[in-house]
Design an enzyme around this catalytic site. Structure first.
Site, PDB file in Angstrom:
ATOM      1  N   ASP A 253       0.835  -1.207   0.000  1.00  0.00           N
ATOM      2  CA  ASP A 253       0.000   0.000   0.000  1.00  0.00           C
ATOM      3  C   ASP A 253       0.873   1.262   0.000  1.00  0.00           C
ATOM      4  OD1 ASP A 253      -2.193  -1.696   0.156  1.00  0.00           O
ATOM      5  OD2 ASP A 253      -2.202  -1.650   2.350  1.00  0.00           O
ATOM      6  N   SER A 292       3.451   3.211   9.860  1.00  0.00           N
ATOM      7  CA  SER A 292       4.820   3.098   9.327  1.00  0.00           C
ATOM      8  C   SER A 292       5.066   4.052   8.156  1.00  0.00           C
ATOM      9  CB  SER A 292       5.088   1.656   8.880  1.00  0.00           C
ATOM     10  OG  SER A 292       4.320   1.328   7.736  1.00  0.00           O
TER      11      SER A 292
HETATM   12  O1  RIB Z   1      -2.306  -4.249   3.032  1.00  0.00           O
HETATM   13  C1  RIB Z   1      -2.451  -4.246   4.434  1.00  0.00           C
HETATM   14  C2  RIB Z   1      -3.902  -4.147   4.793  1.00  0.00           C
HETATM   15  O2  RIB Z   1      -4.548  -5.322   4.389  1.00  0.00           O
HETATM   16  C3  RIB Z   1      -4.180  -4.024   6.262  1.00  0.00           C
HETATM   17  O3  RIB Z   1      -4.226  -2.688   6.706  1.00  0.00           O
HETATM   18  C4  RIB Z   1      -5.489  -4.771   6.437  1.00  0.00           C
HETATM   19  O4  RIB Z   1      -6.544  -3.953   6.841  1.00  0.00           O
HETATM   20  C5  RIB Z   1      -5.753  -5.426   5.102  1.00  0.00           C
HETATM   21  O5  RIB Z   1      -6.685  -4.733   4.374  1.00  0.00           O
END
Ligand code: RIB
Length: 311
Positions: A253, A292
């Site tokens: 992400d 983070s």
């Molecule tokens: O990519 C990490 C995320 O995957 C976490 O924050 C959790 O909520 C899931 O959606």
């Protein structure tokens, strides 16, 4: 003018650190627990906002104790919250286990994320048309993802799909109009039905996605960096940034949030991937997901080479 729409999930992460993952029927003691804001959509939006992007968020929260805090978290990070909708459901939650080798294991209970609908896109259409990029993941109904891809194509807005978590029933035909598909190896394999056991396998699978019509395929390879294949024949490997990992949760992400920010600000895909590689690597040196992610000032203090990016 809004620069970036993130259309996706919000979760509350319940993170437990432990010596080893429990087996079926086993009860173990954990070492440490904390609760944090998460969800792939929310994480990507927060990373982008901290790096200076102007973010519009379209998501659904529940009608429980987590809802208002989640909305407030978006607001505190400077995100446009007009399309964060409350639903008659529980908020999305994600119990996450992290072991000492920084491996993780995640259960996602979608809750209100499952109610994010095609109608919600229609209701926000005028504001979405002002965005330069639409960012999607797969923690919301697949029909809503397909509708967002169509909306982007119909309105000339590039769409970035991060096909995570890997979803076997995703139909490539319905997402091939994306400007960017950014999978990890597992997601790439599932999307193409091809093996990813070697570097050649990965290139072949990425090429299959590109040949299906996706303009840019960017495969995140974890400790091995990233690979970019484009319609114009570009094929470039981006080396990894070596760090001491503590927790890799949410690194994908961080990559997407940073990539999207640098791309909408500069239009330079190679620079956006390079910056995203560094930002994701930095994120794994700290525990948690959003906890983070550093802001633009801190990031450019560590990596001054990105100081000119996206001003
Ligand atoms: O990519 C990490 C995320 O995957 C976490 O924050 C959790 O909520 C899931 O959606």
């Amino acid at each position: 003018m809004k620069s970036l729409l993130v259309l996706g999930s919000s979760n509350i992460d319940h993170i437990a650190q432990m010596a080893a993952f429990p087996q079926s029927g086993e009860t173990l003691h954990g070492d440490h627990y904390h609760r944090a804001f998460g969800g792939k959509g929310a994480n990507q939006a927060i990373a982008a906002a901290r790096l200076g992007a102007d973010v519009l968020m379209l998501t659904r929260v529940g009608n429980d104790i987590f809802a208002d805090n989640t909305i407030e978290n978006f607001r505190k990070n400077g995100i446009d919250t007009r399309y964060i909708l409350k639903s008659p459901a529980s908020s999305g939650v994600a119990p996450i286990f992290v072991d000492p080798e920084s491996h993780n294991s995640i259960i996602i209970v979608k809750g209100a994320n499952n109610l994010l609908s095609v109608e919600d896109i229609r209701a926000a259409a005028d504001d979405i048309r002002r965005c330069k990029l639409i960012v999607l993941q797969l923690e919301i109904p697949t029909e809503t993802v397909y509708a967002a891809v169509r909306f982007g194509a119909d309105n000339g807005i590039p769409v970035l799909l991060n096909p995570a978590p890997a979803q076997p029933d995703l139909v490539l035909e319905k997402v091939k109009a994306c400007e960017f598909i950014v999978p990890n190896e597992t997601e790439l394999s599932l999307l193409t039905d091809m093996p990813v056991d070697s570097e050649d396998d990965i290139k072949n699978a990425a090429a299959a996605l590109r040949d299906a019509g996706v303009k840019n395929v960017i495969v995140t390879l974890g400790k091995r960096g990233a690979l970019w294949l484009a319609q114009d024949g570009t094929e470039q490997h981006f080396p990894p940034v070596n760090v001491a990992a503590r927790d890799t949760t949410g690194a994908g992400d961080a990559f997407i949030g940073c990539f999207a920010t640098v791309y909408v600000k500069t239009g330079d895909i190679a620079r956006a991937i390079t910056a995203a590689n560094h930002y994701a690597a930095d994120s794994v040196t700290r525990l948690g997901t959003q906890t983070s992610y550093i802001d633009r000032e801190a990031f450019t203090r560590i990596y001054p080479e990105f100081a000119q990016i996206g001003e």
